[in-house]
Design a protein around this motif. Structure first.
Motif, PDB file in Angstrom:
ATOM      1  N   GLY A   1       0.808  -1.213   0.000  1.00  0.00           N
ATOM      2  CA  GLY A   1       0.000   0.000   0.000  1.00  0.00           C
ATOM      3  C   GLY A   1       0.840   1.261   0.000  1.00  0.00           C
ATOM      4  N   SER A   2       0.152   2.391  -0.147  1.00  0.00           N
ATOM      5  CA  SER A   2       0.834   3.681  -0.182  1.00  0.00           C
ATOM      6  C   SER A   2       0.891   4.359   1.179  1.00  0.00           C
ATOM      7  CB  SER A   2       0.135   4.611  -1.182  1.00  0.00           C
ATOM      8  OG  SER A   2      -1.221   4.799  -0.828  1.00  0.00           O
ATOM      9  N   SER A   3       0.290   3.733   2.184  1.00  0.00           N
ATOM     10  CA  SER A   3       0.344   4.272   3.547  1.00  0.00           C
ATOM     11  C   SER A   3       0.235   3.115   4.523  1.00  0.00           C
ATOM     12  CB  SER A   3      -0.792   5.278   3.786  1.00  0.00           C
ATOM     13  OG  SER A   3      -2.053   4.652   3.627  1.00  0.00           O
ATOM     14  N   ILE A   4       0.591   3.363   5.767  1.00  0.00           N
ATOM     15  CA  ILE A   4       0.503   2.297   6.763  1.00  0.00           C
ATOM     16  C   ILE A   4      -0.967   2.029   7.112  1.00  0.00           C
ATOM     17  CG2 ILE A   4       2.764   2.812   7.728  1.00  0.00           C
ATOM     18  CD1 ILE A   4       1.349   4.189  10.082  1.00  0.00           C
ATOM     19  N   GLY A   5      -1.258   0.774   7.413  1.00  0.00           N
ATOM     20  CA  GLY A   5      -2.579   0.415   7.925  1.00  0.00           C
ATOM     21  C   GLY A   5      -3.734   0.827   7.055  1.00  0.00           C
ATOM     22  N   SER A   6      -3.604   0.709   5.744  1.00  0.00           N
ATOM     23  CA  SER A   6      -4.631   1.244   4.852  1.00  0.00           C
ATOM     24  C   SER A   6      -5.822   0.308   4.673  1.00  0.00           C
ATOM     25  CB  SER A   6      -4.021   1.566   3.485  1.00  0.00           C
ATOM     26  OG  SER A   6      -3.456   0.411   2.895  1.00  0.00           O
ATOM     27  N   GLU A   7      -5.754  -0.897   5.231  1.00  0.00           N
ATOM     28  CA  GLU A   7      -6.876  -1.825   5.058  1.00  0.00           C
ATOM     29  C   GLU A   7      -7.553  -2.094   6.405  1.00  0.00           C
ATOM     30  OE1 GLU A   7      -5.963  -4.035   0.921  1.00  0.00           O
ATOM     31  OE2 GLU A   7      -5.024  -4.972   2.649  1.00  0.00           O
ATOM     32  N   THR A   8      -7.482  -3.308   6.905  1.00  0.00           N
ATOM     33  CA  THR A   8      -8.236  -3.676   8.105  1.00  0.00           C
ATOM     34  C   THR A   8      -7.911  -2.791   9.303  1.00  0.00           C
ATOM     35  OG1 THR A   8      -8.227  -5.964   7.295  1.00  0.00           O
ATOM     36  CG2 THR A   8      -8.868  -5.623   9.584  1.00  0.00           C
ATOM     37  N   SER A   9      -6.649  -2.386   9.436  1.00  0.00           N
ATOM     38  CA  SER A   9      -6.227  -1.637  10.617  1.00  0.00           C
ATOM     39  C   SER A   9      -6.848  -0.254  10.716  1.00  0.00           C
ATOM     40  CB  SER A   9      -4.702  -1.507  10.640  1.00  0.00           C
ATOM     41  OG  SER A   9      -4.098  -2.775  10.769  1.00  0.00           O
ATOM     42  N   SER A  10      -7.258   0.316   9.599  1.00  0.00           N
ATOM     43  CA  SER A  10      -7.846   1.655   9.628  1.00  0.00           C
ATOM     44  C   SER A  10      -9.332   1.640   9.293  1.00  0.00           C
ATOM     45  CB  SER A  10      -7.109   2.576   8.646  1.00  0.00           C
ATOM     46  OG  SER A  10      -7.185   2.077   7.328  1.00  0.00           O
ATOM     47  N   ARG A  11      -9.911   0.458   9.172  1.00  0.00           N
ATOM     48  CA  ARG A  11     -11.317   0.343   8.798  1.00  0.00           C
ATOM     49  C   ARG A  11     -12.019  -0.588   9.778  1.00  0.00           C
ATOM     50  NH1 ARG A  11     -12.803   1.628   3.520  1.00  0.00           N
ATOM     51  NH2 ARG A  11     -11.187   2.640   2.269  1.00  0.00           N
ATOM     52  N   ASN A  12     -12.078  -0.158  11.025  1.00  0.00           N
ATOM     53  CA  ASN A  12     -12.689  -0.978  12.070  1.00  0.00           C
ATOM     54  C   ASN A  12     -13.359  -0.079  13.092  1.00  0.00           C
ATOM     55  OD1 ASN A  12     -10.591  -0.325  14.217  1.00  0.00           O
ATOM     56  ND2 ASN A  12      -9.284  -1.215  12.639  1.00  0.00           N
ATOM     57  N   SER A  13     -13.795  -0.657  14.198  1.00  0.00           N
ATOM     58  CA  SER A  13     -14.522   0.101  15.224  1.00  0.00           C
ATOM     59  C   SER A  13     -13.605   0.851  16.186  1.00  0.00           C
ATOM     60  CB  SER A  13     -15.424  -0.846  16.030  1.00  0.00           C
ATOM     61  OG  SER A  13     -16.371  -1.471  15.209  1.00  0.00           O
ATOM     62  N   GLU A  14     -12.308   0.613  16.114  1.00  0.00           N
ATOM     63  CA  GLU A  14     -11.319   1.236  17.003  1.00  0.00           C
ATOM     64  C   GLU A  14     -11.644   0.978  18.477  1.00  0.00           C
ATOM     65  OE1 GLU A  14      -9.227   4.923  14.926  1.00  0.00           O
ATOM     66  OE2 GLU A  14     -11.353   5.331  15.263  1.00  0.00           O
ATOM     67  N   VAL A  15     -12.036  -0.262  18.753  1.00  0.00           N
ATOM     68  CA  VAL A  15     -12.410  -0.650  20.108  1.00  0.00           C
ATOM     69  C   VAL A  15     -11.277  -1.444  20.752  1.00  0.00           C
ATOM     70  CG1 VAL A  15     -13.997  -2.069  21.485  1.00  0.00           C
ATOM     71  CG2 VAL A  15     -14.883  -0.615  19.643  1.00  0.00           C
ATOM     72  N   ILE A  16     -10.986  -1.140  22.003  1.00  0.00           N
ATOM     73  CA  ILE A  16     -10.116  -1.981  22.831  1.00  0.00           C
ATOM     74  C   ILE A  16     -11.032  -2.987  23.522  1.00  0.00           C
ATOM     75  CG2 ILE A  16      -8.467  -2.063  24.737  1.00  0.00           C
ATOM     76  CD1 ILE A  16      -7.770   0.854  24.117  1.00  0.00           C
ATOM     77  N   HIS A  17     -10.952  -4.234  23.088  1.00  0.00           N
ATOM     78  CA  HIS A  17     -11.873  -5.253  23.579  1.00  0.00           C
ATOM     79  C   HIS A  17     -11.402  -5.850  24.910  1.00  0.00           C
ATOM     80  CE1 HIS A  17     -14.590  -5.469  20.149  1.00  0.00           C
ATOM     81  NE2 HIS A  17     -13.543  -5.322  19.364  1.00  0.00           N
ATOM     82  N   ALA A  18     -12.357  -6.280  25.703  1.00  0.00           N
ATOM     83  CA  ALA A  18     -12.038  -6.863  27.009  1.00  0.00           C
ATOM     84  C   ALA A  18     -11.608  -8.317  26.898  1.00  0.00           C
ATOM     85  CB  ALA A  18     -13.241  -6.747  27.936  1.00  0.00           C
ATOM     86  N   GLY A  19     -12.232  -9.087  25.984  1.00  0.00           N
ATOM     87  CA  GLY A  19     -11.945 -10.514  25.845  1.00  0.00           C
ATOM     88  C   GLY A  19     -13.130 -11.400  26.172  1.00  0.00           C
ATOM     89  N   ILE A  20     -14.326 -10.898  25.899  1.00  0.00           N
ATOM     90  CA  ILE A  20     -15.562 -11.546  26.337  1.00  0.00           C
ATOM     91  C   ILE A  20     -15.988 -12.706  25.453  1.00  0.00           C
ATOM     92  CG2 ILE A  20     -18.060 -11.155  26.658  1.00  0.00           C
ATOM     93  CD1 ILE A  20     -17.332  -8.244  27.426  1.00  0.00           C
TER      94      ILE A  20
END
Length: 378
Positions: free
Chosen positions: A33-52
């Protein structure tokens, strides 16, 4: 000769490169890609999950819990924007109570020990717009600026001597007697020699593994689960915490997330696709309204606006399957000096530091004192 070539500059690839470089290894990161994290890493809910949610004993369960603790410590020391705002997990009818109870038990087995069972009155006191018949509060769930996290990982890696090359796809690879010969494409094609290769290419991990010459029967198929997001337009945000309904096949249900600016997002849904496609059909909103109104009855007509979509790499398309992370080493694929990470979807962001630690430990690379401290149990 290079020590490590890390393929993929998403949040997990950058975390791995950071961990290896800070242990004194020579590291180059490449990404098509032309930038870092251009796919899954930048296209999500940006949630820190607990592990449930994850099956007890799975890599997702183990690395989410340890990774979440390490990530909060990391963000605090590095100033990465985040907020531990908490999450309400809700049952919206009586038939969902057993599922909610089962999730509470699974979470406890996974090491998530801070869940609180709430009465309906207590849940509504926290979130007056909420409808539910039962709820769980997860105080350790949070939100994060994923781009700033990736920049921080990259900065740490570069400060330790790592280098990044974008627009650099891996074209081919061959294992020699004591190293890998890797052919790189892009604007400046090159062949490099490296002792070790870490394939953290996300959606392209299976494709990269085949380019490296692995036997077809040693490379799992990657299936694409597209998730669409809509934002809420107009008015004051109805919620101050994340709100999650009961999980659905292939995902966690259309839930409420907030960004650090307070913008409300709904999603993702689950749309199975055969090729990477980031277009978002506005007509999908028709299915969002009834799903959201189960826990947010006051959602107004025509209030959802298309936002973005992401694609999750999954190892199974069976909606009944709990696809786990797969960290494949020589014992799995027969190629010395190669580690391949497959199916790194949610909670990959939360688990990024723990995934990096698992990969580095498997390669016999000890952590720096500071990185060891991230995982120290207090």
């Amino acid at each position: 000769m290079l020590d490590f070539l890390v393929i993929g500059a998403g949040v997990v690839g950058l975390a791995i490169a950071r961990r290896l470089a800070r242990a004194g290894r020579e590291v180059i990161i490449v990404d098509s890609g032309s930038s870092i994290g251009s796919e899954t890493s930048s296209r999500n809910s940006e949630v820190i999950h607990a592990g449930i949610y994850y099956p007890t004993g799975s890599l997702k369960a183990q690395l989410c819990v340890s990774g979440r603790r390490a990530l909060y410590r990391y963000c605090a020391t590095r100033g990465v924007p985040h907020s531990q705002i908490g999450k309400l997990l809700v049952a919206t009818d009586e038939n969902q109570r057993p599922t909610l109870e089962a999730l509470a038990n699974k979470a406890l087995a996974n090491g998530v020990e801070d869940l609180h069972i709430l009465s309906v009155a207590a849940a509504k006191a926290m979130e007056p717009e909420l409808h539910c018949v039962a709820a769980l509060l997860s105080p350790s769930t949070g939100i994060i600026d994923s781009h700033q996290l990736m920049l921080s990982y990259l900065g740490d890696a570069e400060n330790a001597g790592a280098a990044l090359s974008l627009r650099t796809p891996v074209i081919r690879g061959m294992r020699k007697s004591d190293h890998w010969q890797i052919g790189l494409g892009g604007d400046e094609p090159d062949d490099i020699k490296t002792r070790h290769v870490v394939n953290a290419a996300g959606l392209q991990a299976s494709q990269v593994a085949r380019a490296l010459g692995l036997a077809p029967d040693r490379v799992p198929a990657t299936h694409f689960a597209k998730g669409n997001y809509f934002t809420l337009q107009g008015g004051k945000p109805p919620f101050s915490r994340l709100v999650y309904p009961m999980p659905e096949p292939g995902g966690l249900g259309v839930h409420v997330t907030l960004d650090l600016g307070g913008q409300v997002r709904f999603g993702p849904d689950v749309e199975w696709i055969d090729k990477i496609d980031y277009s978002l059909d506005p007509d999908r909103a028709a299915k969002f309204y009834p799903a959201i109104r189960r826990y947010y009855p006051a959602l107004a007509d025509n209030s959802l606006v298309p936002a973005y979509c992401g694609i999750r790499p999954k190892l199974s398309r069976d909606p009944r399957a709990d696809s786990d992370f797969l960290i494949a080493s020589e014992a799995d694929h027969g190629a010395p000096g190669l580690v391949c990470l497959y199916g790194i979807e949610s909670p990959g962001l939360t688990a990024s530091l723990a995934l990096a630690e698992r990969v580095a430990a498997g390669l016999g690379v000890p952590p720096s004192a500071e990185d060891a401290e991230l995982f120290h149990t207090r």
